[in-house]
Scaffold this motif. Structure first.
Motif, PDB file in Angstrom:
ATOM      1  N   ILE A  45      -1.829  -6.389   0.552  1.00  0.00           N
ATOM      2  CA  ILE A  45      -0.615  -6.215  -0.834  1.00  0.00           C
ATOM      3  C   ILE A  45      -0.543  -7.938  -1.179  1.00  0.00           C
ATOM      4  O   ILE A  45      -0.191  -8.364  -2.240  1.00  0.00           O
ATOM      5  N   LEU A  46      -0.590  -8.275  -0.063  1.00  0.00           N
ATOM      6  CA  LEU A  46      -0.691 -10.036  -0.431  1.00  0.00           C
ATOM      7  C   LEU A  46      -0.891 -10.689  -0.994  1.00  0.00           C
ATOM      8  O   LEU A  46      -1.022 -11.897  -2.161  1.00  0.00           O
ATOM      9  N   THR A  47      -2.014 -10.372  -0.617  1.00  0.00           N
ATOM     10  CA  THR A  47      -3.423 -11.221  -1.231  1.00  0.00           C
ATOM     11  C   THR A  47      -4.178 -10.502  -2.046  1.00  0.00           C
ATOM     12  O   THR A  47      -4.572 -11.459  -3.145  1.00  0.00           O
ATOM     13  N   ASN A  48      -4.122  -9.247  -2.717  1.00  0.00           N
ATOM     14  CA  ASN A  48      -4.791  -8.419  -4.277  1.00  0.00           C
ATOM     15  C   ASN A  48      -4.045  -9.351  -5.569  1.00  0.00           C
ATOM     16  O   ASN A  48      -2.772  -8.467  -5.378  1.00  0.00           O
ATOM     17  N   PRO A  49      -4.341  -9.673  -5.534  1.00  0.00           N
ATOM     18  CA  PRO A  49      -4.264 -10.320  -7.190  1.00  0.00           C
ATOM     19  C   PRO A  49      -3.307  -9.131  -8.213  1.00  0.00           C
ATOM     20  O   PRO A  49      -2.909  -8.709  -9.444  1.00  0.00           O
ATOM     21  N   THR A  50      -4.005  -7.923  -8.053  1.00  0.00           N
ATOM     22  CA  THR A  50      -4.055  -6.741  -8.873  1.00  0.00           C
ATOM     23  C   THR A  50      -3.339  -5.780  -8.317  1.00  0.00           C
ATOM     24  O   THR A  50      -2.472  -4.893  -9.241  1.00  0.00           O
ATOM     25  N   PHE A  51      -2.359  -6.415  -6.666  1.00  0.00           N
ATOM     26  CA  PHE A  51      -2.267  -5.187  -6.813  1.00  0.00           C
ATOM     27  C   PHE A  51      -0.466  -4.757  -7.025  1.00  0.00           C
ATOM     28  O   PHE A  51       0.302  -5.850  -7.333  1.00  0.00           O
ATOM     29  N   CYS A  52       0.160  -3.973  -7.453  1.00  0.00           N
ATOM     30  CA  CYS A  52       1.894  -3.715  -8.214  1.00  0.00           C
ATOM     31  C   CYS A  52       1.727  -2.483  -7.705  1.00  0.00           C
ATOM     32  O   CYS A  52       0.839  -1.058  -8.029  1.00  0.00           O
ATOM     33  N   PRO A  53       2.622  -2.378  -7.058  1.00  0.00           N
ATOM     34  CA  PRO A  53       3.477  -0.565  -6.025  1.00  0.00           C
ATOM     35  C   PRO A  53       3.773   0.380  -6.676  1.00  0.00           C
ATOM     36  O   PRO A  53       3.944   1.745  -7.093  1.00  0.00           O
ATOM     37  N   MET A  54       4.094  -0.273  -9.339  1.00  0.00           N
ATOM     38  CA  MET A  54       4.719   1.067  -9.746  1.00  0.00           C
ATOM     39  C   MET A  54       3.943   1.925 -10.125  1.00  0.00           C
ATOM     40  O   MET A  54       4.317   3.031  -9.990  1.00  0.00           O
ATOM     41  N   PRO A  55       2.554   1.862 -10.338  1.00  0.00           N
ATOM     42  CA  PRO A  55       1.579   3.604 -10.431  1.00  0.00           C
ATOM     43  C   PRO A  55       1.800   4.656  -9.271  1.00  0.00           C
ATOM     44  O   PRO A  55       1.337   5.452  -8.842  1.00  0.00           O
ATOM     45  N   TRP A  56       1.930   3.706  -7.699  1.00  0.00           N
ATOM     46  CA  TRP A  56       2.519   5.155  -6.601  1.00  0.00           C
ATOM     47  C   TRP A  56       4.515   5.522  -6.865  1.00  0.00           C
ATOM     48  O   TRP A  56       5.023   6.705  -6.478  1.00  0.00           O
ATOM     49  N   THR A  57       5.239   4.573  -7.540  1.00  0.00           N
ATOM     50  CA  THR A  57       6.303   4.461  -7.051  1.00  0.00           C
ATOM     51  C   THR A  57       7.194   4.459  -8.137  1.00  0.00           C
ATOM     52  O   THR A  57       8.288   4.417  -7.999  1.00  0.00           O
ATOM     53  N   GLY A  58       6.642   4.313  -9.748  1.00  0.00           N
ATOM     54  CA  GLY A  58       7.901   3.964 -11.216  1.00  0.00           C
ATOM     55  C   GLY A  58       7.365   4.549 -12.018  1.00  0.00           C
ATOM     56  O   GLY A  58       6.051   5.219 -12.007  1.00  0.00           O
ATOM     57  N   SER A  59       8.603   5.504 -12.666  1.00  0.00           N
ATOM     58  CA  SER A  59       8.069   5.787 -13.654  1.00  0.00           C
ATOM     59  C   SER A  59       9.050   4.751 -14.902  1.00  0.00           C
ATOM     60  O   SER A  59      10.488   5.054 -14.463  1.00  0.00           O
TER      61      SER A  59
END
Length: 389
Positions: free
Chosen positions: A6-20
């Motif tokens: 999560i901290l090292t992946n420059p593309t990671f974002c939680p929103m596709p799993w958790t947000g609308s």
């Protein structure tokens, strides 16, 4: 994924799993920063349950796990370029911080666990800001006499029920608009949250024109409230840019919420009309005691005729020097990051058409019986007018 990913992946974002993020025309995105032309679905065509678990969203999740940039996330990538700390104005970093306690096992392609919402139930708004339009303002809708397609009552009710069914699980609720303090659906949502999830983090993006509403009264009952206030200049310029607003009323309402034990951030746009006065606005609020971390400033991208890059090179050089002077003062926090983003943007090459900018302002003035030349005098200096150098 694990915490290190999560901290090292420059593309990671939680929103596709958790947000609308939902807008009243039916469009569903992962968040407000997502590229407008790349939604994950539309309530006019599909149920929200099918959209968040649909192939488009799963493809984004898969790309993220594989460290492949997601096209709809380009806005955040641009805001983060060349930076290594977490004092960054991108929503990607914001939501990584906000949802840091979500189990990492959630982040598997095909999963979805609603934890944050940004719901624009309607475009109801008492302002028609110059850079806005019918999509986010009912006042703009009336002014231009346009009709927009929206979901049916049944489709909207299904969506509303889905949100309300997950209220107890939400970690973050973002209310925007339109003007969220005027929307009756927000009152229903807040009253339900008070009953089942009173410790939720509540963020409200408001023009702060009216605090005499039930929505405001109910929001004040929450402890974890973050007011995001839209404002980018002062006095007459404020009233022209934020058409429908009154500077005196705004300041009175700012005094009201400043007395609450809540967080306040100023959400500002930098563009043709406030190319220098945005700095006066920052200084004004700083003089009132607001911290450098209370400012998020970004370049206005649309409508194009208001883009700051239409200004002559000599004028942009003046803006560049002012930005560099302020960066050299090392204000730190989100304010300094904003200045650096603004500086990068004005130095990015672009086609100029200042003449068209003046023509579009003339049309706006005529519709609203205003005179921008009397308000933005430096913009209309004779040696600027019509030049595209």
């Amino acid at each position: 994924m694990n915490p290190k990913d999560i901290l090292t992946n420059p593309t990671f974002c939680p929103m596709p799993w958790t947000g609308s993020m939902y807008n009243f025309d039916g469009k569903v995105k992962n968040c407000i920063r997502s590229v407008e032309s790349l939604p994950i679905g539309n309530l006019c065509n599909d149920k929200i349950q099918d959209i968040v678990l649909g192939q488009e969203n799963v493809n984004r999740q898969t790309n993220i796990v594989n460290r492949t940039p997601v096209a709809s996330c380009q806005t955040c990538y641009d805001l983060e370029r060349g930076k290594t700390n977490f004092d960054i104005v991108s929503d990607r970093i914001f939501y990584i911080k906000e949802l840091k306690k979500i189990p990492t096992s959630t982040y598997t392609p095909g999963n979805f666990d609603l934890k944050t919402i940004d719901v624009r139930w309607s475009n109801l708004c008492n302002f028609a800001c110059v850079y806005c339009g019918p999509e986010f303002s009912s006042k703009w809708t009336s002014e231009l006499n346009v009709i927009r397609n929206t979901p049916t009552e049944e489709q909207l009710e299904n969506f509303k029920q889905y949100i309300f069914d997950h209220v107890s699980e939400l970690k973050h609720v973002y209310l925007a608009g339109g003007e969220p303090l005027l929307m009756k659906q927000n009152l229903e949502l807040l009253e339900l949250l008070l009953k089942v999830n009173p410790n939720v983090n509540l963020r409200i993006n408001t023009n702060l024109s009216n605090v005499d509403t039930k929505v405001f009264e109910t929001a004040c009952k929450f402890q974890n409230v973050h007011w995001t206030i839209s404002v980018e200049t002062l006095n007459d310029e404020y009233e022209y840019i934020r058409y429908g607003g009154n500077w005196f009323d705004f300041m009175n309402n700012l005094t009201t919420i400043s007395q609450l034990d809540h967080k306040i951030t100023f959400n500002m746009l930098h563009f043709l009309l406030n190319y220098l006065s945005v700095f006066e606005c920052v200084d004004w609020f700083r003089s009132l005691g607001f911290h450098p971390n209370s400012f998020v400033i970004g370049a206005l991208l649309n409508p194009n005729y208001l883009n700051i890059r239409h200004l002559p090179k000599t004028t942009l050089k003046q803006v560049e020097q002012e930005l560099q002077r302020r960066i050299n003062q090392n204000p730190g926090y989100l304010l300094e990051d904003s200045y650096r983003n603004m500086l990068h943007y004005i130095n990015t090459p672009a086609d100029k058409d200042l003449q068209n900018s003046f023509e579009q302002l003339a049309k706006l003035d005529q519709r609203r019986n205003l005179d921008s030349k009397k308000i933005f005098t430096s913009l209309y200096k004779e040696h600027y007018h019509g030049k595209t150098i």
